[in-house]
Enzyme design. Structure first.
Site, PDB file in Angstrom:
ATOM      1  N   HIS A 291      41.644  34.669  37.248  1.00 44.22           N
ATOM      2  CA  HIS A 291      43.082  34.463  37.437  1.00 44.22           C
ATOM      3  C   HIS A 291      43.589  35.402  38.523  1.00 44.22           C
ATOM      4  O   HIS A 291      43.736  36.601  38.292  1.00 44.22           O
ATOM      5  CB  HIS A 291      43.832  34.719  36.128  1.00 44.22           C
ATOM      6  N   TYR A 466      42.247  40.427  35.518  1.00 40.63           N
ATOM      7  CA  TYR A 466      41.173  40.902  34.632  1.00 40.63           C
ATOM      8  C   TYR A 466      40.547  39.820  33.754  1.00 40.63           C
ATOM      9  O   TYR A 466      40.184  40.089  32.613  1.00 40.63           O
ATOM     10  CB  TYR A 466      41.669  42.064  33.759  1.00 40.63           C
ATOM     11  N   HIS A 467      40.385  38.612  34.285  1.00 41.48           N
ATOM     12  CA  HIS A 467      39.823  37.532  33.481  1.00 41.48           C
ATOM     13  C   HIS A 467      38.646  36.840  34.179  1.00 41.48           C
ATOM     14  O   HIS A 467      38.625  35.616  34.299  1.00 41.48           O
ATOM     15  CB  HIS A 467      40.904  36.483  33.167  1.00 41.48           C
ATOM     16  N   PRO A 468      37.621  37.568  34.641  1.00 39.41           N
ATOM     17  CA  PRO A 468      36.490  36.897  35.288  1.00 39.41           C
ATOM     18  C   PRO A 468      35.683  36.070  34.288  1.00 39.41           C
ATOM     19  O   PRO A 468      35.424  36.512  33.171  1.00 39.41           O
ATOM     20  CB  PRO A 468      35.671  38.058  35.852  1.00 39.41           C
TER      21      PRO A 468
END
Length: 545
Positions: A291, A466-468
């Site tokens: 994101h 912070y959403h890999p």
């Protein structure tokens, strides 16, 4: 010898360790590279601000220079501690949209549609609001409304309503769209990480071994079967064998790295680094996406009850420390991003494609930069980016960081949507409820008025929220890494169980979905073991000569 070796004590690993060790006949070993989760900064929700500054419990990776971000290298914080990123995140409980999971199933992943995964969300959850068609009670993960919400979250919600958005009191209920206050993974005024929810209550089990400070360096194979894990601890190289399976739960950045280090991945890349090929699997490390997000900051020095560095702010903080220590209430129970919403970049969109996080302080450079005075911030992130990147090796050194390239804004559609998202966010922040508070937009974004200027601002300041995910994609195509039971294709005894298996990122924060993935995976692992035992029992007895 343990039956299962789990690599990574983050959100997924903690769930697996707890669920698999429920059977006292099964031995489980969990390896975590970081330390135990003993720091007060982890358990005090407001300690998140200090963790962001000091880098404690954090891998603190950097991306490769990103062409879409004017050549900047982005920041990639990931939890390096028991609980993983659930021990350092902003504690928002969000599942994404039900259509996200139906999309997974439609791509050939049987058993991963919304109706398939909803029971696992409910099983994992103890929602303090109570059980209903969408929520569970009695599960390990405590979910609640903020205990001491700040007065300014509802101000944002009112501004969102003034901008034409519906108020939504449950983003995980019947409808996702709207603005409102987030529920959080808290309990009794403390962060409630996956380690606290799943691991802590079960550490006394004699069949569960938790080893911290254990950096996995490669998966051990006999032929094409995974039989254990090599790791480094305290300067020593050690090994642990697995009688049944190795379960890789190191996250979207480190799970593909460990596969590559172990000889599972694109043969040309492995040979480039002198690594013997166990299995040529070209999709390992591909399909990385995240994101992408940009923040607008409002300076409001007169709003001294907001977080900020000033004389009054210091007094507020001293009072808050005593209130949290004595009563587990007050300002330090915040997750900072108390309010937000899911909105559409255009009314014609079938689903919300943007998420807002409203922060009760001035957030600059992921909170790493010291900013004086008081104010507030708002994030807007693109929920389903088209851009795809990769995770690769920088070297064959297992202690070196991976080469992380999310390819942010590599697709022109992502740029267009995020520009519209910034405009929609600004429209909310300019409504009377907030504009009447007398704040002023920082100069860095205030000069961006037309679409070209907004795009330039985004390229200069955007980064991850912070959403890999996606780097060990689930599916049955040529670049897919695991099947619908999360088994690594082409080898035996090895699964990947974490956010890296997501075929496409969910429209929301990724911690709750990662916990769901591990809950479902635990059942898959148990079912495989049961099937194996039944097959063994069904074998005919050898006939005596």
């Amino acid at each position: 010898m343990p039956d299962y070796v789990i690599v990574g004590g983050g959100s997924a690993g903690c769930v697996l360790a707890a669920r698999l060790s429920e059977d006292p006949s099964v031995q489980v070993t969990l390896l975590e590279a970081g330390p135990p989760d003993t720091s007060v900064l982890i358990h005090c929700p407001g300690g998140l601000a200090v963790l962001a500054k000091n880098g404690q419990a954090n891998w603190a990776f950097q991306t490769t220079p990103q062409p879409g971000l004017n050549g900047r290298s982005g920041y990639q914080p990931r939890g390096k501690v028991l609980g993983g990123s659930s021990s350092v995140n902003a504690m928002i409980y969000a599942r994404g949209h039900r259509a996200d999971y139906d999309h997974w199933a439609a791509e050939g992943n049987a058993g991963w549609g919304w109706q398939d995964v909803l029971p696992y969300f409910k099983r994992s959850e103890h929602n303090e609001r109570g059980a209903d068609a969408f929520h569970g009670t009695g599960g390990p993960l405590n979910v609640m409304d903020l205990r001491s919400p700040h007065r300014f979250g509802p101000v944002f919600v009112e501004a969102g309503k003034q901008a034409g958005h519906a108020e939504n009191r449950d983003f995980n209920g019947a409808e996702q769209e709207g603005v409102g206050l987030y529920q959080v993974t808290h309990k009794n005024g403390e962060r409630f990480s996956a380690a606290k929810a799943y691991l802590a209550p079960n550490r006394q089990r004699s069949n569960l071994q938790v080893i911290t400070g254990a950096h996995a360096t490669r998966i051990l194979f006999e032929g094409r079967r995974a039989v254990g894990v090599e790791y480094r601890q305290g300067g020593e190289t050690k090994q642990v064998q697995a009688n049944r399976e190795v379960l890789l739960s190191a996250g979207a950045l480190l799970s593909p790295q460990l596969l590559l280090l172990s000889g599972i991945g694109p043969h040309a890349h492995l040979r480039e680094h002198g690594i013997a090929v166990v299995h040529d699997l070209p999709g390992v490390g591909q399909n990385l996406h995240d994101h992408v997000d940009v923040v607008q900051v409002i300076d409001a020095p007169h709003l001294k009850d907001l977080f900020g560095l000033s004389g009054r702010g210091i007094v507020n903080m001293v009072k808050a420390i005593f209130e949290w220590r004595n009563h587990r209430r007050g300002l330090l129970t915040t997750n900072f991003a108390e309010a937000g919403g899911f909105i559409k970049s255009d009314p014609s969109e079938p689903l919300p494609d943007l998420q807002l996080h409203f922060v009760i302080g001035k957030l600059v450079d992921h909170g790493r930069k010291t900013v004086f005075g008081h104010g507030y911030s708002c994030h807007v992130c693109l929920l389903r980016p088209r851009s795809r990147g990769s995770v690769q090796l920088q070297s064959a050194d297992p202690l070196a960081a991976p080469r992380i390239d999310p390819n942010f804004l590599g697709d022109a559609d992502d740029v267009r949507r995020l520009v519209r998202g910034f405009q929609a966010m600004r429209h909310i922040l300019r409504q009377p409820a907030l504009a009447g508070q007398g704040g002023r937009e920082l100069a860095s974004s205030a000069g961006a008025q037309n679409e070209q200027q907004i795009e330039a601002f985004i390229r200069a300041y955007a980064d991850t929220i912070y959403h890999p995910v996606g780097s060990c994609r689930m599916g049955n195509g040529p670049l897919d890494v695991v099947d619908a039971e999360l088994r690594v294709r082409g080898v035996e005894g090895l699964r990947v169980i974490d956010a890296s298996i997501m075929p496409r990122i969910v429209g929301g924060n990724t911690n709750a979905p990662t916990i769901m993935i591990a809950e479902k995976a635990a059942d898959l692992v148990k079912a495989a073991a049961k099937s194996s035992r039944e097959a063994d029992h069904a074998k005919p007895e050898p006939v005596a000569a």
